[in-house]
Design an enzyme around this catalytic site. Sequence first.
Site, short mmCIF file in Angstrom:
data_model
loop_
_atom_site.label_atom_id
_atom_site.label_comp_id
_atom_site.label_asym_id
_atom_site.label_seq_id
_atom_site.Cartn_x
_atom_site.Cartn_y
_atom_site.Cartn_z
N GLU A 90 10.90 2.65 -4.80
CA GLU A 90 12.16 1.92 -4.88
C GLU A 90 13.28 2.80 -4.35
O GLU A 90 13.22 4.04 -4.49
CB GLU A 90 12.52 1.54 -6.33
CG GLU A 90 11.66 0.46 -6.93
CD GLU A 90 12.09 0.10 -8.36
OE1 GLU A 90 13.30 0.16 -8.65
OE2 GLU A 90 11.20 -0.22 -9.16
N GLU A 148 8.50 3.09 -14.51
CA GLU A 148 9.58 3.97 -14.94
C GLU A 148 9.51 4.39 -16.41
O GLU A 148 10.54 4.59 -17.05
CB GLU A 148 10.94 3.33 -14.67
CG GLU A 148 11.22 3.13 -13.20
CD GLU A 148 12.65 2.75 -12.91
OE1 GLU A 148 13.29 2.16 -13.78
OE2 GLU A 148 13.12 3.04 -11.80
#
Length: 748
Positions: free
Chosen positions: A462, A381
């Site tokens: 995710e 991320e």
Amino acid sequence: MREIHPFNDNWHFWTDFESDLIYNPGQGQSVRLPHNAADLPYNYFDETSWHQSYCYQKIFAYDGKYDHQVNTILFEGVMANTKVYLNGHHLLTHTDGYTPFEASINSYLKVGDNLLTVVLDGSENPEIPPFGGLIDYLTYAGIYRDVWFKSVPKVSIGEVKAEPQNVLEEQKSLRIWCRLNGTDNCGSKIEMTHILRDSEGHVVAETNSEVSGEESTIQLVGLKKISLWDVENPNLYELTTSISVDSHEDTVKTNIGFRTAEFTSKGFMLNGKPLKILGLNRHQAYPYEGYAMGRRAQEKDAEILKFDLGCNLVRTSHYPQSPWFLDHCDRIGLLVFEEIPGWQHIGGTQWKQRTIENVEKMIRRDWNHPSIILWGVRINESQDDHDFYLETNSLSRKLDSTRQTGGVRYITDSEFLEDVYTMNDFIQGMEELPGVNHPQIPLRKQRDVTGLNRSVPYLVTEFNGHTFPTKRTDHEQRQAEHVTRYLNILDKAYGDDEISGCIGWCFADYNTHKDFGAGDRICHHGVMDMFRNPKFASYAYTSQKSPQLQAVLKPVTYWARGERNIGGVLPLIILTNCDYVELRYGSDLSTIEYPNRERFPNLPHPPVIFDHKSFGEEEMGHWKKEWENVTFKGYVGDEEVISYSMVGNPVADRMEVVPDWRWLKSEENDETRIVVKALDQIGNTLPHFDDPLSISVSENGQLIGPDMINFRGGIATFWVRSTNKKGQFKINLKTPRFSNASCLLHVI
Ligand code: GAL
């Protein structure tokens, strides 16, 4: 000859020490490795309490036996910034907390007693990835993986990389690259042998050659009747590589599997066949012990993911995980997406250099695992960083041309430098953000995320997580919503050919920093709690299994009239892989429902949902009377394959003690989980039972965590560990309500 011995016993540990200790042995606390440096309560602790240095020491006797060899101490994983000393001499410093390293001891090893000292730093040093920013997980100080004494001949095998080729053809081949150590001053002939054996030990192929220099590549060709490795039949082969120089031999064994794995713009292909990825993210953390759990616990996690939950993939978020775990993934057929340490933050030049080294160390450690199908070469991320990620990608491809790269992002339109666009798609949870007006969609189309005008290999890495944290003990309605969110996303992923699959956040709840989670230092994001006890949402996964493997039927209810707002249990989701489910309420109400394919058209096994329409008006009248028992029966074809009953008047009846194993080993830190359940009169767990439980463990055994805990939602869980004493030990359990219980374990 190569010898590798465990080096985990008889260490001494200091939390507070003078630097003089590096040169002089002290007493310290006697410990066995793997070891967690700080006391770790279940929740509400100060996660900075282990931000300090710790020292481990071991005195070991040496009799000169290995003088003619090269001797090292191999550390599988130490958190972090480790300095190793032998007899007061500094041997090395290793900064990363997740990759192995070897300290060469020859220069200072002496006959008699030797003092090995390890000093580590538990603080989050911003110069070492993943540190420097906030991270949503904890890194626990300590020598938390195994340590080995390793002795090899002067000329030895350093690395083996075995790459299966022409895997989908009848005649396959194996390219074996080998790097030798100590060849520099070796004037003699080096004979090299490779023997490939199947799982029964039969020799499949063999080659013999003379090599010179450090590196060599040999090709085994024309391999016939090779069984492929896949998730259902994880066939492993053993490659034995040996060298012989001046009558000194060295041998290394490597497990390999023949398979191809490719993410395409039309989904993931294993051995040329489409396979929808159904996965979960795993942190390698456990209650009380942090990272420091041994082989059995690591393997158990892989088994829970594969066999209990029915996953076909795990992502090792967000770092390389235990070799025991990965070896087991190979054995049981659980695919792995492995990634480098990091979380959102990218540091300075040195930090980036260390990350590049992490890519290399991860790949070199793990390139032979057939289970690993994707390397994660971005900081999880993080923002785009062209030069940095160009380098991590090209390094990965150079080291291992057989696997694709991924790099997990949450930003859209991110620069696509990898082979697979791996995206954390939390869109479903976002409609709750004030001012955000997203359409209610579970997952986005890939082009809406990538911003590209073409389809690319795409994987959702995710979902859910912080957008809908749910405790195992939460209210039934919240759990039903949790379940529904999982189902929505799995359904969407199954239905979109351009999504290779999805990996949920996450496998089990985990301890975290104060900046994340529920304030109790826990992210309640798992489909299981920290003790690996299932929440209802875990059955969204389990129920996707084939009923031939296991019939599944899990009603998402505590079965009480007043648990939900206003009351009742409708609509009632039944997570099942049955063709239909019959509900029998009390003595005279019975109805049947089929899987709800209208709402979940793509799931292999949509849930059955009973709602008001499932019952006639007169039937609904029954619900208004006395609250009664219920039985659900699941049918495949016309056959009843599973039945599940719940009582209308549950009372606390007994406790049940279920150890995962009854036999432990004395020669290593061997742990088993003990699950204690508070049951009602028909054997169901009492979902709101929270009484205290006191635990005592007799000699030869060691309790992990406190000896007084509570049932949480009807379940109390802890681990016990063997000591080096063979024999038996007993666990005695006391509660105010039930008769005492005990459980006998054997240590061999
Ligand atoms: C993601 C992150 C995970 C975890 C998760 C919680 O953004 O990659 O490590 O924090 O959120 O939902």
